[in-house]
Design an enzyme around this catalytic site. Structure first.
Site, PDB file in Angstrom:
ATOM      1  N   PHE A   1       0.837  -1.095  -0.075  1.00 38.56           N
ATOM      2  CA  PHE A   1       0.015   0.049   0.081  1.00 38.56           C
ATOM      3  C   PHE A   1       0.853   1.170  -0.169  1.00 38.56           C
ATOM      4  O   PHE A   1       2.095   1.238   0.551  1.00 38.56           O
ATOM      5  CB  PHE A   1      -0.983  -0.073   1.246  1.00 38.56           C
ATOM      6  CG  PHE A   1      -2.317   0.108   0.846  1.00 38.56           C
ATOM      7  CD1 PHE A   1      -3.118  -1.047   0.394  1.00 38.56           C
ATOM      8  CD2 PHE A   1      -2.920   1.197   1.052  1.00 38.56           C
ATOM      9  CE1 PHE A   1      -4.150  -0.950   0.395  1.00 38.56           C
ATOM     10  CE2 PHE A   1      -4.501   1.380   0.863  1.00 38.56           C
ATOM     11  CZ  PHE A   1      -5.176   0.215   0.169  1.00 38.56           C
TER      12      PHE A   1
ATOM     13  N   GLN B   1      -7.066  15.245   2.803  1.00 41.06           N
ATOM     14  CA  GLN B   1      -6.288  14.510   1.952  1.00 41.06           C
ATOM     15  C   GLN B   1      -7.273  14.212   0.825  1.00 41.06           C
ATOM     16  O   GLN B   1      -8.534  13.923   0.693  1.00 41.06           O
ATOM     17  CB  GLN B   1      -6.442  13.106   2.622  1.00 41.06           C
ATOM     18  CG  GLN B   1      -5.765  12.122   1.724  1.00 41.06           C
ATOM     19  CD  GLN B   1      -5.204  10.863   2.550  1.00 41.06           C
ATOM     20  OE1 GLN B   1      -5.918   9.878   2.713  1.00 41.06           O
ATOM     21  NE2 GLN B   1      -3.810  11.026   2.644  1.00 41.06           N
TER      22      GLN B   1
ATOM     23  N   HIS C   1      -7.489  11.787  -2.365  1.00 37.40           N
ATOM     24  CA  HIS C   1      -7.013  10.436  -2.696  1.00 37.40           C
ATOM     25  C   HIS C   1      -6.678  10.622  -4.414  1.00 37.40           C
ATOM     26  O   HIS C   1      -7.496  11.026  -5.090  1.00 37.40           O
ATOM     27  CB  HIS C   1      -8.176   9.397  -2.353  1.00 37.40           C
ATOM     28  CG  HIS C   1      -7.604   8.027  -2.490  1.00 37.40           C
ATOM     29  ND1 HIS C   1      -7.080   7.541  -3.927  1.00 37.40           N
ATOM     30  CD2 HIS C   1      -7.540   7.178  -1.713  1.00 37.40           C
ATOM     31  CE1 HIS C   1      -6.829   6.178  -3.482  1.00 37.40           C
ATOM     32  NE2 HIS C   1      -6.884   5.995  -2.295  1.00 37.40           N
TER      33      HIS C   1
ATOM     34  N   LEU D   1     -14.320   6.089  -5.163  1.00 36.46           N
ATOM     35  CA  LEU D   1     -12.892   5.775  -4.899  1.00 36.46           C
ATOM     36  C   LEU D   1     -12.636   4.544  -5.781  1.00 36.46           C
ATOM     37  O   LEU D   1     -13.138   3.489  -5.660  1.00 36.46           O
ATOM     38  CB  LEU D   1     -12.742   5.395  -3.475  1.00 36.46           C
ATOM     39  CG  LEU D   1     -11.294   5.179  -3.200  1.00 36.46           C
ATOM     40  CD1 LEU D   1     -10.600   6.495  -2.998  1.00 36.46           C
ATOM     41  CD2 LEU D   1     -11.355   4.847  -1.632  1.00 36.46           C
TER      42      LEU D   1
ATOM     43  N   GLU E   1      -6.425   2.231  -3.421  1.00 27.40           N
ATOM     44  CA  GLU E   1      -4.728   2.282  -3.444  1.00 27.40           C
ATOM     45  C   GLU E   1      -4.420   0.820  -3.595  1.00 27.40           C
ATOM     46  O   GLU E   1      -3.459   0.548  -4.114  1.00 27.40           O
ATOM     47  CB  GLU E   1      -4.167   2.754  -2.196  1.00 27.40           C
ATOM     48  CG  GLU E   1      -2.857   3.429  -2.248  1.00 27.40           C
ATOM     49  CD  GLU E   1      -2.576   4.243  -1.429  1.00 27.40           C
ATOM     50  OE1 GLU E   1      -2.560   5.502  -1.480  1.00 27.40           O
ATOM     51  OE2 GLU E   1      -2.230   3.930  -0.105  1.00 27.40           O
TER      52      GLU E   1
ATOM     53  N   ARG F   1      -0.147   9.480  -0.422  1.00 27.62           N
ATOM     54  CA  ARG F   1      -1.215  10.026  -1.283  1.00 27.62           C
ATOM     55  C   ARG F   1      -0.908  11.262  -1.782  1.00 27.62           C
ATOM     56  O   ARG F   1      -1.416  11.821  -2.968  1.00 27.62           O
ATOM     57  CB  ARG F   1      -2.686   9.902  -0.507  1.00 27.62           C
ATOM     58  CG  ARG F   1      -3.055   8.333  -0.611  1.00 27.62           C
ATOM     59  CD  ARG F   1      -4.282   7.970   0.544  1.00 27.62           C
ATOM     60  NE  ARG F   1      -4.466   6.822   0.452  1.00 27.62           N
ATOM     61  CZ  ARG F   1      -5.385   6.159   1.170  1.00 27.62           C
ATOM     62  NH1 ARG F   1      -5.977   6.952   1.964  1.00 27.62           N
ATOM     63  NH2 ARG F   1      -5.560   5.030   1.023  1.00 27.62           N
TER      64      ARG F   1
ATOM     65  N   HIS G   1     -10.946  12.888   0.060  1.00 24.98           N
ATOM     66  CA  HIS G   1     -11.099  11.590   0.730  1.00 24.98           C
ATOM     67  C   HIS G   1     -11.214  11.655   2.296  1.00 24.98           C
ATOM     68  O   HIS G   1     -11.865  10.792   2.751  1.00 24.98           O
ATOM     69  CB  HIS G   1      -9.844  10.810   0.048  1.00 24.98           C
ATOM     70  CG  HIS G   1     -10.140   9.320   0.536  1.00 24.98           C
ATOM     71  ND1 HIS G   1     -11.282   8.434   0.291  1.00 24.98           N
ATOM     72  CD2 HIS G   1      -9.229   8.467   1.239  1.00 24.98           C
ATOM     73  CE1 HIS G   1     -11.013   7.362   0.565  1.00 24.98           C
ATOM     74  NE2 HIS G   1     -10.004   7.103   1.476  1.00 24.98           N
TER      75      HIS G   1
ATOM     76  N   ARG H   1      -2.392  11.216   5.778  1.00 24.09           N
ATOM     77  CA  ARG H   1      -2.656   9.844   6.332  1.00 24.09           C
ATOM     78  C   ARG H   1      -2.272   8.637   5.252  1.00 24.09           C
ATOM     79  O   ARG H   1      -2.578   8.873   4.133  1.00 24.09           O
ATOM     80  CB  ARG H   1      -4.204   9.694   6.730  1.00 24.09           C
ATOM     81  CG  ARG H   1      -4.881   8.207   7.149  1.00 24.09           C
ATOM     82  CD  ARG H   1      -5.981   7.948   7.563  1.00 24.09           C
ATOM     83  NE  ARG H   1      -6.864   8.014   6.387  1.00 24.09           N
ATOM     84  CZ  ARG H   1      -7.093   6.955   5.453  1.00 24.09           C
ATOM     85  NH1 ARG H   1      -6.395   5.959   5.657  1.00 24.09           N
ATOM     86  NH2 ARG H   1      -8.123   7.429   4.474  1.00 24.09           N
TER      87      ARG H   1
END
Lengths: 578, 234
Positions: A119, A239, A241, A251, A254, A285, A351, A392
């Site tokens: 990830f 954030q 994404h 979404l 990831e 991200r 996100h 994050r």
């Protein structure tokens, strides 16, 4: 409308996503708990989490909680509180084993252990190379954990009040002693009298136009805390994404890149090699989102337009079916594309909110001086521990929810039995009744949807992946104008009592307008670039002036700013490269 | 394009009986029916009530009946319904209407809770994870996709006639624990659904399978439960 519904419990938990449910599981045995939720528990937005939950189990390759802690700190661009990151990383394996014991159907390795995958920002040896740390159940990890925790609550006979919105906190002499909630089925106002309130109301991505968030993510709990003069922390960190479906914002996990997916520009070039040579498409991200925006700005978007391609065609039909089946289905439904054959058009989508209600490591909400506010707890995305700092990492969100949801529950179990029940003010719900009456009496003016649309556009345009002083100031002017319009001319089309979603959206819009302003004020005050907060006019990180958290709070009618030191224990700040 | 939406309206507090209202909406072919419903509510008639949340088929809130078929409004695209002269939107059948497209789901969730939707793992709790083979785990792959939208239950001809029938989604949730190799109460679970209103209530109409927005082989799963009852309990 005038009948009074009064409920008395030890603890009221607001929100039934993973943080709320995990706290409920913890407290159900020791306290009398009521859970209030705007939606049915299995419909909370935690269920949309796709990719996985991070824990250095080392099931596929060597890993350690210290590497996980380092990645969390570096991912957060050194704004992460390191004592919090240590709690998160150290507790991760226990938390995942616990979920497995509760019944979460994780994917498995051939030897029967929990399967793990790569990830963004997860590395071995303090940044050397990607590591497989994300525990997952296909690409619906959040959904199955939500279902499992809901089951645990059913087993414990937890009382849930579904489809109630919390519309105010009851605060007496600085002590939080309950909440006021509105029942959507009947428009009845309910008073919940409690020794402690845990807010687990999630994020507020609906401040922005393009978002992966659900319609319910309007930050109601965060708004109420702010309105009562308590501080919010790090609200400028939003954030984006990197891979939202173009135009929709839905979404694409990831995990798609964790499984080997690659981002490409109009020339078919794998452009992340230029931005993050070590871990390429698996950089954090914020880094990938900025890279995509750069490609688009420099004319290398697909057909010169504002999206790039996420290429999964080389992964093979079988792997897509086994590990990425939900997103494959989204792409088929919304774009008519088979990801086994064609690349997916993507662009950054709002996100996650790194900022929120300032709390300590036990989920206790803090005042401006950093002292716990008696009776108030917060956990999950609405809270700011701060474990995510300025950005994050993927799979740290689900982990945050179950680790800190549990800790808040533990703390309530320890403290609430010895706490006195603060008497309820006689007019506890009066302000709410007046607020509702005001909204319902106007018969013409502007519809909530119109103001919301303008807010979301403005925030997207001037407070998105890139920001500047002049843009933020313009946006602030716009948002304050919208607040003015809201106060003087918003009206409801429908004034009835049954499932009045018109009223619901008007109430939520007040949250969104306030939180939009708070984000802008915080963003304008941080004249540096750090993590997800990227200033075109101040492109460098500035540790000398800004290595601190932002606090924002309301004093009478004025917005005030403050700062709070960052906890730095193991890792000294250094330049962040991937 | 411009479409006509004919929408079921009913507020039991004030209406003596349900009625239908027609709205005209402009929409792109690639938009969702949910977008159209929102546009109607936001621009034309704020009194229209329906549930929604995630907007992309993972929360299950916006299940309704569109042109006679139960589906999620957020997963149904305009181009899929545009051939109809008028897009007919109604609440899920077999459920009590609370307001317009909002139905009372409490009896449905009650049945889900009745199947004990939680793992009973026994007293021994290992330090790490319990081992489960990839093959054992695979048996759950399809049923854990269930989002409790209730499209299946609303479409089931048996449910329509017998409200005691457990129904497809609760049986899917029963399957999820019956076939989890980590669960210790398989027999008890099988006994609980070994009734005329449980697994045997299913008459293989396949309507549930046809409408499931997550493509779960619902009927087949119920038949697996029946087979397991025969194998384990007889």
């Amino acid at each position: 409308m005038s009948e009074r519904y009064l409920h008395t419990h030890d603890v009221v938990i607001v929100g039934s996503g993973l943080a709320g449910l995990r706290a409920a599981v913890e407290t159900a045995g020791c306290l009398d708990v009521a859970l209030i939720s705007k939606v049915f528990p299995t419909r909370s937005h935690s269920g949309a989490a796709q990719g996985g939950i991070a824990a250095a189990l080392g099931n596929e390759e060597p890993d350690s909680w210290e590497w996980h802690m380092f990645d969390t700190v570096k991912g957060g661009d050194y704004l992460t509180d390191q004592d919090a990151a240590e709690v998160l990383a150290r507790d991760a394996a226990r938390a995942v084993y616990e979920l497995e014991h509760m019944g979460v159907p994780f994917n498995r390795n051939p030897n029967g252990t929990i399967a793990q995958r790569a990830f963004g920002g997860h590395t071995r040896h303090f940044g050397e190379a990607p590591v497989k740390r994300a525990c997952y159940a296909a690409d619906r990890t959040g959904r199955v954990i939500l279902d499992t925790l809901y089951g645990q609550c059913v087993q414990r006979g937890l009382h849930v009040y579904p489809e109630l919105s919390v519309v105010d906190l009851v605060v007496r002499d600085g002590i939080v002693c309950g909440v006021i909630a509105l029942d959507w089925a009947t428009a009845a106002v309910h008073v919940f009298h409690a020794k402690a309130v845990l807010l687990a109301t999630g994020g507020f991505g609906k401040v922005f136009k393009t978002t992966s968030n659900c319609f319910a993510n309007t930050g109601d709990g965060v708004f109420l805390v702010y309105r009562h003069g308590f501080p919010l922390q790090d609200m400028e960190f939003v954030q984006f994404h990197p891979t939202g479906i173009y135009g929709l914002g839905v979404l694409i996990s990831e995990a798609a890149r964790g499984e080997g997916g690659v981002l490409r520009n109009r020339h078919g070039e794998r452009f992340m090699e230029r931005y993050a040579p070590t871990i390429k498409d698996l950089a954090a991200r914020d880094v990938v989102s900025r890279a995509i925006m750069k490609e688009i700005q420099e004319g290398r978007g697909i057909d010169g337009r504002d999206f790039v391609h996420l290429d999964l065609t080389h992964l093979g039909r079988e792997r897509l079916a086994e590990r990425l089946s939900d997103i494959s289905s989204f792409v088929r439904i919304y774009l008519g594309i088979d990801p086994a054959h064609a690349p997916i058009p993507v662009q950054p989508t709002c996100h996650y909110m790194m900022g929120g209600i300032s709390t300590d490591l036990h989920g206790r909400a803090l005042d401006v001086q950093g002292r716990p506010i008696p009776g108030l707890y917060a956990a999950g995305e609405c809270a700011c521990v701060s474990v995510h700092g300025a950005n994050r990492l993927g799979c740290n969100s689900l982990l945050d929810l179950v680790v800190f949801g549990r800790r808040a529950g533990q703390d309530m179990c320890a403290r609430v039995p010895t706490m006195d029940r603060s008497p309820l003010p006689a007019d506890a719900e009066e302000a709410t009744r007046e607020r509702l009456a005001r909204l319902r009496e106007r018969t013409q003016g502007v519809r909530p949807a119109v103001l919301r649309e303008r807010l979301q556009r403005e925030m997207m345009e001037r407070c998105g992946v890139y920001r500047s002083q002049s843009g933020l100031e313009k946006a602030l002017e716009t948002v304050r104008g919208l607040q003015e319009e809201y106060r003087h001319s918003v009206y409801l089309d429908y004034r009835g009592d049954r499932y009045n979603t018109d009223l619901m959206e008007a109430l939520e819009l007040e949250s969104l307008l306030t939180l939009g302003e708070v984000i802008l004020v915080s963003a304008a005050s941080r004249r540096e670039s750090r993590g997800a907060h990227s200033r075109e006019d101040f492109p460098q990180r500035d540790d000398h002036n800004f290595l601190h958290h932002t606090l924002v709070y309301r004093d009478e009618e004025k917005i005030r700013l403050g700062t709070k030191p960052v906890s730095i224990t193991r890792f000294q700040p250094k330049p962040r490269v991937y | 394009m411009e479409l006509s939406f004919k929408i079921f309206r009913y507020d039991p507090q004030v209406d003596r009986e349900p009625r239908y209202e027609v709205y005209r909406v402009r929409a792109e072919a690639t938009e969702r029916v949910l977008d159209c419903l929102n546009r109607i509510k936001w621009e034309q008639d704020g009194s229209l009530s329906f549930r929604m949340s995630c907007g992309h088929g993972v929360c299950g809130s916006d299940a309704v009946r569109i042109n006679g078929r139960c589906a999620l409004a957020c997963q149904t695209l305009v181009k899929d319904v545009a051939q109809a002269e008028e897009v007919l939107v109604e609440p899920l059948p077999s459920f009590r209407v609370l307001k317009d497209l909002v139905v009372d789901l409490e009896p449905f969730f009650e049945k889900v809770r009745w199947v004990q939707p939680y793992l009973v793992g026994g007293n021994h709790v290992p330090e790490k994870e319990r081992l489960q083979s990839a093959e054992e785990r695979k048996k759950l792959d399809q049923v854990i996709r269930c989002i409790l939208c209730a499209c299946c239950v609303a479409s089931c001809p048996v449910t329509a006639e017998n409200d005691r029938f457990l129904g497809p989604a609760p049986l899917v949730w029963a399957f999820r624990y019956i076939f989890d190799s980590r669960d210790r109460e398989k027999e008890k679970r099988l006994r609980a659904v070994d009734t005329q209103d449980g697994a045997w209530g299913c008459r293989n109409h396949f309507e549930c399978t046809r409408v499931c927005p997550k493509e779960i082989p619902v009927t087949k799963s119920i038949n697996f439960i029946k087979r397991e009852i025969e194998k384990v309990l007889r």
